[in-house]
Every structure is written in C-alpha cells, then in structure tokens.
Design an enzyme around this catalytic site. Structure first.
Site, PDB file in Angstrom:
ATOM      1  N   GLN A 296     -35.395   8.954  18.343  1.00 23.82           N
ATOM      2  CA  GLN A 296     -34.821  10.246  18.723  1.00 23.82           C
ATOM      3  C   GLN A 296     -34.265  10.255  20.148  1.00 23.82           C
ATOM      4  O   GLN A 296     -33.712  11.265  20.577  1.00 23.82           O
ATOM      5  CB  GLN A 296     -35.892  11.345  18.622  1.00 23.82           C
ATOM      6  CG  GLN A 296     -36.673  11.340  17.324  1.00 23.82           C
ATOM      7  CD  GLN A 296     -35.819  11.637  16.121  1.00 23.82           C
ATOM      8  OE1 GLN A 296     -35.285  12.731  15.984  1.00 23.82           O
ATOM      9  NE2 GLN A 296     -35.661  10.655  15.246  1.00 23.82           N
TER      10      GLN A 296
ATOM     11  N   ARG B 225     -31.156  22.856  27.467  1.00 19.81           N
ATOM     12  CA  ARG B 225     -30.632  23.109  26.117  1.00 19.81           C
ATOM     13  C   ARG B 225     -30.722  24.594  25.767  1.00 19.81           C
ATOM     14  O   ARG B 225     -29.919  25.100  24.971  1.00 19.81           O
ATOM     15  CB  ARG B 225     -31.375  22.264  25.087  1.00 19.81           C
ATOM     16  CG  ARG B 225     -32.852  22.574  24.968  1.00 19.81           C
ATOM     17  CD  ARG B 225     -33.594  21.557  24.097  1.00 19.81           C
ATOM     18  NE  ARG B 225     -35.029  21.741  24.117  1.00 19.81           N
ATOM     19  CZ  ARG B 225     -35.726  22.356  23.179  1.00 19.81           C
ATOM     20  NH1 ARG B 225     -35.103  22.851  22.122  1.00 19.81           N
ATOM     21  NH2 ARG B 225     -37.029  22.477  23.264  1.00 19.81           N
TER      22      ARG B 225
ATOM     23  N   GLU C  20     -23.024  13.953  11.081  1.00 18.25           N
ATOM     24  CA  GLU C  20     -22.445  13.974  12.423  1.00 18.25           C
ATOM     25  C   GLU C  20     -20.994  13.508  12.450  1.00 18.25           C
ATOM     26  O   GLU C  20     -20.204  13.996  13.274  1.00 18.25           O
ATOM     27  CB  GLU C  20     -23.289  13.120  13.374  1.00 18.25           C
ATOM     28  CG  GLU C  20     -24.660  13.701  13.678  1.00 18.25           C
ATOM     29  CD  GLU C  20     -25.709  13.389  12.631  1.00 18.25           C
ATOM     30  OE1 GLU C  20     -26.838  13.894  12.749  1.00 18.25           O
ATOM     31  OE2 GLU C  20     -25.409  12.622  11.671  1.00 18.25           O
TER      32      GLU C  20
ATOM     33  N   PHE D  91     -27.972  11.117  17.933  1.00 22.45           N
ATOM     34  CA  PHE D  91     -27.268  11.136  16.658  1.00 22.45           C
ATOM     35  C   PHE D  91     -25.753  11.207  16.817  1.00 22.45           C
ATOM     36  O   PHE D  91     -25.019  10.939  15.866  1.00 22.45           O
ATOM     37  CB  PHE D  91     -27.767  12.294  15.799  1.00 22.45           C
ATOM     38  CG  PHE D  91     -29.263  12.282  15.594  1.00 22.45           C
ATOM     39  CD1 PHE D  91     -29.976  11.086  15.610  1.00 22.45           C
ATOM     40  CD2 PHE D  91     -29.960  13.463  15.413  1.00 22.45           C
ATOM     41  CE1 PHE D  91     -31.350  11.063  15.444  1.00 22.45           C
ATOM     42  CE2 PHE D  91     -31.343  13.450  15.244  1.00 22.45           C
ATOM     43  CZ  PHE D  91     -32.038  12.255  15.258  1.00 22.45           C
TER      44      PHE D  91
ATOM     45  N   ASP E  99     -41.830  12.023  20.211  1.00 23.19           N
ATOM     46  CA  ASP E  99     -40.996  11.743  19.038  1.00 23.19           C
ATOM     47  C   ASP E  99     -40.646  10.265  18.919  1.00 23.19           C
ATOM     48  O   ASP E  99     -40.375   9.771  17.826  1.00 23.19           O
ATOM     49  CB  ASP E  99     -39.714  12.572  19.090  1.00 23.19           C
ATOM     50  CG  ASP E  99     -39.920  13.981  18.568  1.00 23.19           C
ATOM     51  OD1 ASP E  99     -40.978  14.237  17.968  1.00 23.19           O
ATOM     52  OD2 ASP E  99     -39.030  14.819  18.763  1.00 23.19           O
TER      53      ASP E  99
ATOM     54  N   SER F 240       0.826  -1.210   0.000  1.00 19.85           N
ATOM     55  CA  SER F 240       0.000   0.000   0.000  1.00 19.85           C
ATOM     56  C   SER F 240       0.855   1.253   0.000  1.00 19.85           C
ATOM     57  O   SER F 240       0.398   2.323  -0.414  1.00 19.85           O
ATOM     58  CB  SER F 240      -0.919   0.006   1.225  1.00 19.85           C
ATOM     59  OG  SER F 240      -1.777  -1.115   1.222  1.00 19.85           O
TER      60      SER F 240
END
Length: 623
Positions: free
Chosen positions: A427, A318, A366, A391, A423, A39
């Site tokens: 989630q 948040r 992400e 996520f 949700d 390689s």
C-alpha cells in the site's frame, strides 16, 4: 475519378470510397517507407460506411459542440484515418504523400491532437476506448449533448485489461452514446490473436461486461450499415460491433497472410494492388451534418472560499483535499472529480456529498480512471482523479500519453510512503513522485499541512499538463495560517536565523520530522534552517541554493520515497544548476522493502525520522 464533394453516399457507392481508402492507405505508407497498411485495409469498409453515412461531423468546424467524435484506438492504422481526412477534403493528397511519418509534419505515425480532428493521442494500445469513455461521460452526464463517440479498436487490443475496464465502466454509466467497432482481422503482430475469428467468444465476453454485441461481416457494406444504424435508435446498452475482417483485404498474396504487420507494401506489389483496386481516386465525401447545439458558456471563476484550519490542529492533508475541491467546484462548474473506490480514504467524499452530479466512481480501475479524466479534459472539464499513491502506478502508461494528447490531468495520491504504517509495503507509494516527475511538462506538489494542501488544490485548476498532489495518511499539525500563499515552484522557510549552520529540507511527513530534528539540534546550540519544499517539480532552486550557501554548503534532505526521482533528486538537480564550491549533502530516503509497523517504527527503520535527520546534520557539521 475526378474530385467531387458528396454529402453522404448511397449504399451502392460506399465500396468506391472504401477502395479509395485502401488505395490511399497503400500509397501513403509506401511513400513513407513505413506504416501499417494491412491493418488499415481490414477496416476500410467499416470507415467508408461510417464517415459517409453515420458520422455526424462538420469538417469545417471541428470544435462544433454537436460533432460526433471518432477515436482510433488502433492508432497504428493511421494511414486509414488520414485517408479518411483526405476523403473529407481536410488533408490534401500532397500532404498525405509527402507529410505522412515525416519529420516536423502533422501526419505522425500515430494520431495526435496536432490535428484538429483528433481528440486524444492513440497508438499505445488499450487507451483509445478508455479515453472514449471519458468523452462519452461528458456528453451524456454533463453536457447532455447529442454527440456520439465512435471508437475503432483492433482485436489484438482486447488482450489489454484496460479495454475491459472500459466496457464495464461504459455499461455502468449507461453510455449508449458510445459505439465500439472492433476490427477482428485475426492477425496480430507476430501471429494469430488469442481468439482468432472466434466471434462467439468475443460476443459472449462483450455481453458479459454489459454491452450489446453485434457480430457482422466487416466487408459486407449492408451488414456494416445496418449495425452502425443501431446507434440512431434507442439503445439500452453501449453498442459493440464485432466485425470479422481480413487483414490486408484487397491485396492478393498479402491478405490474411502472416508477417505483413507494420510493413509497407513493396513498390511492385503496391502497383499491382492499386491497379486491382481500380487505381487512384480523388472522391470527396462528407457524411451527415451534426445537430445544432448551443455552445455551453461558463462564467469566470469566482473567488474560492477555501476551508481554513487552526494552527496546531492535527489534521491529515488528505482530509483537506475534499473540502478544498468542493469549494473550488462551488465557483467553477467545470470542476469534476473521479476516484478509485477509496473516496472515504482519499478525502474526496466531501466533494461527493456536495456535488454528486459531478463525481464519477471508477471503482478499482485506475487505468480507466485516468483515461476518463483524459477524455473529460478534452471536453473542457477540470478533472481531479484520486486514489492511493501506490495504485496510480498502474496507470503509468496513461500518464505517459497525457502530454502526447495535450491534456491537463490533475491527480491526487494519498497514503504515500512508509508513513502509512501497518498496512505494509503493498500500500506504500514509494515510486509515485519519480513516476510523475518523469512525465513531460508535469508538476509535482507535496504539501505538509492542511492549509497548504487546500491552497495547492486550488492552484492545480490552472496548471497545464499533468499535475500531481501527494497527501499523507496521518494527522499532522497545521503550520500555516489562511493568509499564506503557495506558488507553484515556491518553498517555505519555517526556521531561520543568522546563525544557521545546516539546512534541513523535507516535504510531507519528513518536514515535521525535520522540525523536530531542528528542535533537537537547538538543544545542543545548533541552529538549523528548515525548508518546506512543497513544490517538488518545479523545485525552488533559487531559494534552496541560497539557503544551502548561507549554511556553509551543509544540507540534509529527507523524504518518504525511494531515493531515485523524488525530492532528493530535485534538490540535487537544483544545486547542480549552479554548483556550490563546498557542498556537504546527505540524502535520507527509503532504501529496501519495508514491512508493517507503526509510523514511527517505519520512519526509524527507513532512517528518515527526526533522530536520523539530526544525526545526519551533526555529521555534516563534524565533517
């Protein structure tokens, strides 16, 4: 050939350097008894041309701000990289032969920043190019520095989705200072790659993602040089050089053959190959010097004027993140923010409004978001990256590599747990605490109100390694006044008396449920101590052990997370450090796959609401 230092090479001299890189790649891997020489050999002509004629780098000052950056995304080709370092005169032949892949030596199997010329650790394929995007973002949009970022990738890597996230992000931000060199040698580990040498398809895909594709013969030095020279001009898009190469180039009987990936060349064949390449050399070459750039200086951070909140006011944690980060950025120009296209939910929209020039939208990518934060961190920026807690799990491998890269990452995951409600489970971050806690040297913070959230956002700026702040969706009463301090590794005791019979431990939403449970128990004449374990890692082991000891060993831990690897695991580990003679611990956590519902319905379903906490406390008292 005797040792002599050349400041750049004429084009007709480059093949001699390429031969040296091939020979040294064979020698190093054979000496170690492992490695990826084939390689390395496929890309030797590319690297010989790059390092001798185009890489603007002061090898005696690897931190010089004008230096170009070379990222080996195909990190398994480390024999080639280390042979480049030998050719530059910064690694000796002895170290190459005796230090490669040996215990407690710096020439590791895949490159890491133990070496001063390495920005980020590579070897987990699909990461070097996304990290390079972050380095290029810093150069073009923050530092306005003239350096280029050269990234060598392999064709097998292009099966990784993170590579295409990187191409798309580079195009979106106009990173004309980023040059990707793809070593298309056709052969992967077990056979041919998906596209083999289908250069037209590679080019079409690269162009579709917004980059400029240039297809060349990767062993034609003139073609390689012409392609690399395009970086010296005015590019309108990121440049991707697709180089058709031959794996194991230069070794008769091995080049372009299967089953030689990741294997050193046997001694007899290695001797023949080295002889066919003209034998050992000790040519020293350095390419063009970097432009002189004044190193940016930053004044010491001033006093951060964090937002304040009224006790009892209901506000989601948040919603405290963005204003706190903006306040930090007001006094520290190194602070930058990234988000996964949910800034109006994660709370970072305040920062975007106040400091738009230091905000990078990563959209629903992400892996690229965390990689960009990694690259920015290598350039001295204090990067915060936010998205829904669920996520962030997509970027688990990028988190795993962060300690190997010795970078500081600051992550914020919102909308965590069953608390988010209707949700539904796709989630609900229910694994995030465990994921980050398992990362070497990490810090995990889970505040329960706006005041503690703001304080911990500021604290994170000075935390080394990977740090993670978990926030909740719903609004909850502010518990603390602005005078309260929140140290990493600390906790807060919100209810306490000399008659406490049980300790209730929570964080985030479950702290508020624990307070409600304590009120319910008080109606029955039962006093409960309530602890806000906002620092999950490191946990306040001393404080928790003292509280549990003073309440007869009776403790209930409730968390909006799966039982494995979260708050309960941290509490258990703290108690196990100095075992209590009589321990009665109940751990309430989310078990099973939740569905949709209201917050209270789901907290009840999971058994982590006030009623279940109070019931567990009563059971402990009865036991």
């Amino acid at each position: 050939m005797t040792t002599s230092l050349h400041e750049g090479l004429d084009l007709d001299q480059v093949p001699e350097l390429a031969a040296q890189l091939r020979v040294d790649s064979i020698r190093a891997s054979s000496s170690a008894g492992s490695g990826h020489p084939t390689s390395s050999l496929s890309a030797a002509d590319l690297l010989a041309t790059l390092m001798s004629r185009h890489l603007r780098y002061d090898w005696d000052a690897p931190d010089a701000p004008g230096n170009d950056h070379l990222v080996f995304s195909k990190g398994h080709a480390s024999p080639l990289l280390y042979s480049v370092y030998k050719a530059a005169g910064v690694v000796s032949d002895q170290e190459l032969m005796e230090g490669y892949r040996r215990f407690d030596q710096r020439l590791e199997g895949h490159p890491t920043p133990v070496l001063p010329w390495v920005d980020v650790a590579t070897g987990s394929l699909g990461q070097g190019l996304p990290d390079g995007v972050g380095i290029a973002l810093a150069g073009k949009h923050l530092d306005q520095a003239p350096y280029r970022v050269w990234v060598l990738t392999g064709d097998s890597e292009l099966a990784e989705g993170s590579m295409w996230e990187a191409f798309a992000t580079a195009a979106h931000y106009g990173l004309t200072n980023l040059v990707t060199i793809v070593d298309v040698n056709r052969l992967g580990q077990r056979g041919e790659t998906a596209l083999g040498w289908d250069m037209d398809t590679y080019a079409a895909r690269v162009e579709a993602f917004g980059a400029r594709a240039v297809v060349i013969d990767g062993h034609d030095i003139a073609q390689v040089d012409d392609a690399l020279s395009q970086a010296d001009g005015e590019l309108d898009r990121p440049l991707v050089i697709l180089a058709r190469t031959v794996k194991g180039k230069g070794i008769p009987g091995i080049e372009d053959e299967l089953d030689w990936h990741g294997k050193p060349i046997p001694d007899e064949k290695a001797e023949e190959a080295i002889a066919s390449l003209g034998g050992e050399r000790s040519l020293q070459v350095r390419g063009p010097k970097p432009p002189q750039v004044e190193r940016a200086g930053h004044a010491p951070r001033g006093t951060v004027r964090l937002p304040t909140f009224e006790r009892g006011e209901e506000i989601a944690t948040r919603k405290a993140y963005g204003p706190a980060l903006s306040a930090l950025a007001d006094v520290d120009p190194r602070v930058v923010a990234l988000d996964g296209e949910v800034s109006n939910s994660t709370g970072v929209a305040d920062f975007l409004e106040d400091h738009p020039e230091r905000f990078f939208e990563m959209f629903i990518a992400e892996q690229q978001m965390v990689a960009a934060a990694t690259g920015l961190s290598t350039r001295g920026y204090i990067a915060y990256a936010s998205t829904f807690a669920a996520f962030l799990t997509r970027a688990a491998d990028f988190l795993r590599m962060a300690p190997v890269s010795r970078v500081d990452l600051r992550l914020v995951g919102s909308h965590a747990g069953v608390e988010i409600g209707a949700d539904g489970p796709s989630q609900m971050g229910l694994e995030d605490l465990a994921m980050v806690a398992a990362t070497q040297g990490s810090t995990v913070l889970y505040p329960s109100d706006a005041t503690s959230t703001a304080a911990l956002v500021a604290r994170m700026a000075d935390i080394s390694g990977v740090s993670y702040l978990r926030t909740t969706r719903g609004g909850y009463p502010v518990l603390y006044g602005p005078e309260e301090e929140f140290s990493v590794g600390g906790s807060k005791t919100l209810r306490r008396s000399e008659h406490d019979a049980v300790t209730l431990i929570g964080a985030g939403v479950t702290l508020h449920e624990a307070l409600a449970a304590a009120d319910s128990l008080a109606e029955d004449g039962v006093h409960a101590r309530v602890i806000d374990a906002y620092s999950v890692k490191p946990i306040d082991g001393e404080g928790i052990r003292a509280a549990v000891s003073e309440t007869g060993g009776r403790v209930v831990v409730a968390e909006d997370h799966h039982a494995e690897g979260g708050l309960g695991a941290a509490v258990l580990a703290a108690l196990a450090a100095e075992p209590l003679a009589d321990l009665h611990l109940t751990h309430l956590a989310v078990d099973g796959v939740p569905g949709s519902g209201t917050t209270q319905e789901l907290l009840d379903w999971a058994g982590i609401d006030a009623a279940h906490i109070a019931r567990a406390a009563r059971a402990a008292l009865e036991g």
